[in-house]
Design a protein around this motif. Sequence first.
Motif, mmCIF file in Angstrom:
data_model
loop_
_atom_site.group_PDB
_atom_site.id
_atom_site.type_symbol
_atom_site.label_atom_id
_atom_site.label_comp_id
_atom_site.label_asym_id
_atom_site.label_seq_id
_atom_site.Cartn_x
_atom_site.Cartn_y
_atom_site.Cartn_z
ATOM 1 N N GLU A 62 55.369 92.580 37.918
ATOM 2 C CA GLU A 62 55.646 91.739 36.797
ATOM 3 C C GLU A 62 56.003 92.463 35.524
ATOM 4 O O GLU A 62 56.972 91.997 34.826
ATOM 5 C CB GLU A 62 54.423 90.876 36.411
ATOM 6 N N GLY A 63 55.340 93.504 35.416
ATOM 7 C CA GLY A 63 55.490 94.254 34.001
ATOM 8 C C GLY A 63 56.801 95.090 34.078
ATOM 9 O O GLY A 63 57.701 94.832 33.040
ATOM 10 N N LEU A 64 57.275 95.437 35.338
ATOM 11 C CA LEU A 64 58.526 96.039 35.408
ATOM 12 C C LEU A 64 59.585 95.190 35.093
ATOM 13 O O LEU A 64 60.627 95.254 34.435
ATOM 14 C CB LEU A 64 58.364 96.506 36.686
ATOM 15 N N GLU A 65 59.442 93.911 35.966
ATOM 16 C CA GLU A 65 60.543 92.854 35.558
ATOM 17 C C GLU A 65 60.635 92.344 34.261
ATOM 18 O O GLU A 65 61.554 91.987 33.816
ATOM 19 C CB GLU A 65 60.421 91.522 36.731
ATOM 20 N N ARG A 66 59.396 92.305 33.522
ATOM 21 C CA ARG A 66 59.605 91.950 32.104
ATOM 22 C C ARG A 66 60.699 92.857 31.461
ATOM 23 O O ARG A 66 61.387 92.651 30.530
ATOM 24 C CB ARG A 66 58.225 91.795 31.719
ATOM 25 N N LEU A 67 60.234 94.283 31.667
ATOM 26 C CA LEU A 67 61.217 95.326 31.007
ATOM 27 C C LEU A 67 62.687 95.026 31.368
ATOM 28 O O LEU A 67 63.387 94.988 30.457
ATOM 29 C CB LEU A 67 60.686 96.520 31.363
ATOM 30 N N GLY B 94 63.236 95.231 24.498
ATOM 31 C CA GLY B 94 63.320 96.054 25.531
ATOM 32 C C GLY B 94 63.452 97.455 25.505
ATOM 33 O O GLY B 94 62.512 98.189 26.213
ATOM 34 N N GLN B 95 64.234 97.853 24.626
ATOM 35 C CA GLN B 95 64.506 99.238 24.530
ATOM 36 C C GLN B 95 63.124 99.796 23.595
ATOM 37 O O GLN B 95 62.688 100.686 23.872
ATOM 38 C CB GLN B 95 65.711 99.524 23.738
ATOM 39 N N ALA B 96 62.725 98.956 22.782
ATOM 40 C CA ALA B 96 61.533 99.423 22.086
ATOM 41 C C ALA B 96 60.355 99.601 23.075
ATOM 42 O O ALA B 96 59.648 100.711 22.812
ATOM 43 C CB ALA B 96 61.069 98.473 20.902
ATOM 44 N N ARG B 97 60.144 98.630 23.948
ATOM 45 C CA ARG B 97 59.136 98.572 24.814
ATOM 46 C C ARG B 97 59.299 99.912 25.945
ATOM 47 O O ARG B 97 58.221 100.458 26.020
ATOM 48 C CB ARG B 97 59.122 97.355 25.720
ATOM 49 N N ASP B 98 60.338 99.968 26.266
ATOM 50 C CA ASP B 98 60.731 101.205 27.182
ATOM 51 C C ASP B 98 60.242 102.606 26.314
ATOM 52 O O ASP B 98 59.863 103.371 27.085
ATOM 53 C CB ASP B 98 61.948 101.282 27.557
ATOM 54 N N LEU B 99 60.631 102.630 25.146
ATOM 55 C CA LEU B 99 60.275 103.824 24.482
ATOM 56 C C LEU B 99 58.903 104.055 23.972
ATOM 57 O O LEU B 99 58.475 105.170 23.869
ATOM 58 C CB LEU B 99 61.245 104.109 23.109
ATOM 59 N N GLY B 100 58.321 102.989 23.613
ATOM 60 C CA GLY B 100 57.080 103.096 23.117
ATOM 61 C C GLY B 100 55.774 102.662 23.968
ATOM 62 O O GLY B 100 54.755 102.788 23.552
ATOM 63 N N GLU B 101 55.881 102.070 25.098
ATOM 64 C CA GLU B 101 55.045 101.722 25.946
ATOM 65 C C GLU B 101 54.609 102.487 27.257
ATOM 66 O O GLU B 101 55.902 103.089 27.728
ATOM 67 C CB GLU B 101 54.926 100.288 26.590
ATOM 68 N N ALA B 102 53.540 102.593 27.687
ATOM 69 C CA ALA B 102 53.313 103.411 28.990
ATOM 70 C C ALA B 102 54.039 102.357 30.028
ATOM 71 O O ALA B 102 54.420 101.284 30.010
ATOM 72 C CB ALA B 102 51.874 103.106 29.406
ATOM 73 N N PRO B 103 54.784 103.241 31.016
ATOM 74 C CA PRO B 103 55.573 102.691 31.943
ATOM 75 C C PRO B 103 54.913 101.581 32.694
ATOM 76 O O PRO B 103 53.660 101.576 33.166
ATOM 77 C CB PRO B 103 55.975 103.845 33.059
ATOM 78 N N PRO B 104 55.334 100.474 33.170
ATOM 79 C CA PRO B 104 54.941 99.298 33.662
ATOM 80 C C PRO B 104 54.227 99.737 35.178
ATOM 81 O O PRO B 104 54.915 100.483 35.854
ATOM 82 C CB PRO B 104 55.700 98.345 33.778
ATOM 83 N N VAL B 105 52.978 99.273 35.529
ATOM 84 C CA VAL B 105 52.474 99.756 36.827
ATOM 85 C C VAL B 105 52.480 98.347 37.741
ATOM 86 O O VAL B 105 52.360 98.530 38.784
ATOM 87 C CB VAL B 105 51.029 100.094 36.696
ATOM 88 N N THR B 106 52.738 97.223 37.036
ATOM 89 C CA THR B 106 52.912 96.182 38.153
ATOM 90 C C THR B 106 54.576 95.602 38.096
ATOM 91 O O THR B 106 55.405 95.939 37.309
ATOM 92 C CB THR B 106 52.175 94.756 37.580
#
Length: 296
Positions: free
Chosen positions: A190-195, A176-188
């Motif tokens: 669903e994406g936000l809750e995965r994070l 989750g930390q890797a995703r948060d640091l390395g991906e564009a912020p979630p726009v849905t």
Amino acid sequence: MTAGRDPADRDLSHWIAARRAEIDALLEARLPSSAGAVGAVGAVDPGRLGEAIRYSLLASGKRLRPLLALAAAEATGARLDDDAVRLACASVELVHCYSLIHDDLPAMDDDDFRRGQPSNHKVFGEATAILAGDALLTLAFEWLAEAGARSGRPADFLRAVRALARGGGMEGMVRGQARDLGEAPPVTLEGLERLHREKTAALFRAALEVGAAAGAADDATTGALARFGECYGVAFQHADDLDDADHPGHAAAARRRLGELLDEAVDRVREHLGDRAARLVALADELRRRSAGATA
Ligand code: GRG
């Protein structure tokens, strides 16, 4: 968490205060001592490592994850005055505290303050802060192993080891930390809750699983408690986000999901534990009430 007005709230507040005091006493007693400065010639003063660990861990954390672990252990029949149970539940706080220290580093979220005081690296330097986090993470597993050895039922505590490693690691918080640091912020949503599920809720889930293992819960009950932890963790992050919501629509969506997630959390544990789930239900209700006061 504040004292409520009705008797059920007061009971929860007393329980939280008593358990929190026990966790704090255990952390204080079991932490590496502060050896004092020995006069470093490089970036790290080995004599201050213990001090750096105590600085962050003994600061004013809410101890929410060990409290939830203890509530799960209690619900599944563990004795909360059992040293092995307490040690196992407290180990989750060590992983949480490591993650906060590392998250604050300039290479990650770069925060100057944590738990109402300058962040660890601001006081002790980056190299010492990294090592303090490393020491906390490894100490958590030492405590779980010790809990298993003391308990006389090591197989239960091996399940706790696996749950904490998974929740804190590549299947959970680290990913989750890797995703948060390395991906564009979630726009849905669903994406936000995965994070949220990975970065925040995986460790809550692990806390409930550690408690379930300490209470020798069966697989179905452990599954229900794990789901409680996951729903609670995502709801907790929605509640945290409400404080920063800059759009009324975002706040409304977060509030709605928070309610749905806590409903599911409560249903799952009631289904498997009946009245024994009362403390967990009260803790979920407490989060619901607390977030109702956050910015709309
Ligand atoms: C470094 C692998 C790694 C992960 C870091 C924990 C974390 C992941 C980041 C911290 C920042 C953040 C917004 C985390 C979400 C969870 C959260 C709100 C943590 C704070 O938890 P509380 O409120 O803190 O329980 P206390 O201090 O009370 O324990």
